[in-house]
Design a protein around this motif. Structure first.
Motif, mmCIF file in Angstrom:
data_model
loop_
_atom_site.group_PDB
_atom_site.id
_atom_site.type_symbol
_atom_site.label_atom_id
_atom_site.label_comp_id
_atom_site.label_asym_id
_atom_site.label_seq_id
_atom_site.Cartn_x
_atom_site.Cartn_y
_atom_site.Cartn_z
ATOM 1 N N ALA A 100 0.691 -1.157 0.033
ATOM 2 C CA ALA A 100 -0.063 -0.081 -0.029
ATOM 3 C C ALA A 100 0.706 1.435 -0.032
ATOM 4 N N GLN A 143 -7.798 7.279 -4.173
ATOM 5 C CA GLN A 143 -9.080 6.472 -3.566
ATOM 6 C C GLN A 143 -9.276 5.078 -3.862
ATOM 7 N N ALA A 171 -7.052 2.881 -2.275
ATOM 8 C CA ALA A 171 -7.233 2.836 -0.931
ATOM 9 C C ALA A 171 -8.698 1.924 -0.761
ATOM 10 N N THR A 213 -8.724 -1.594 1.372
ATOM 11 C CA THR A 213 -9.663 -1.815 2.544
ATOM 12 C C THR A 213 -10.368 -3.163 2.409
#
Length: 81
Positions: free
Chosen positions: A16, A38, A41, A45
């Protein structure tokens, strides 16, 4: 947390961080960059949530197996008494 989980979390975290650094170093417009960050991410997640869920399921299975073994052992001891 066992060593395998620690290694997986370390690899995920390092990947990441590398992805974010790569995105920040790329010559994109700000809006494109924010959208890509985004998206990355969200992907990380989701992967982390899947890892946590599978770990919980595995722990539940192990817990059930240990409980069954303990009950079986108790039954054997009672039979021998």
């Amino acid at each position: 947390m066992n060593s395998t989980s620690k290694v997986l979390l370390t690899v995920i975290g390092a990947a990441a961080a590398g992805a974010v650094i790569g995105l920040l170093a790329a010559p994109d417009k700000g809006t494109d960059l924010r959208r890509r960050i985004q998206s990355a991410a969200n992907d990380w997640t989701n992967q982390l949530a899947n890892l946590v869920n599978s770990s919980r399921e595995k722990m539940g299975e192990v817990n059930g197996e240990l409980k069954d073994r303990a009950e079986s052992g108790i039954s054997e001891v009672r039979e021998k008494m």
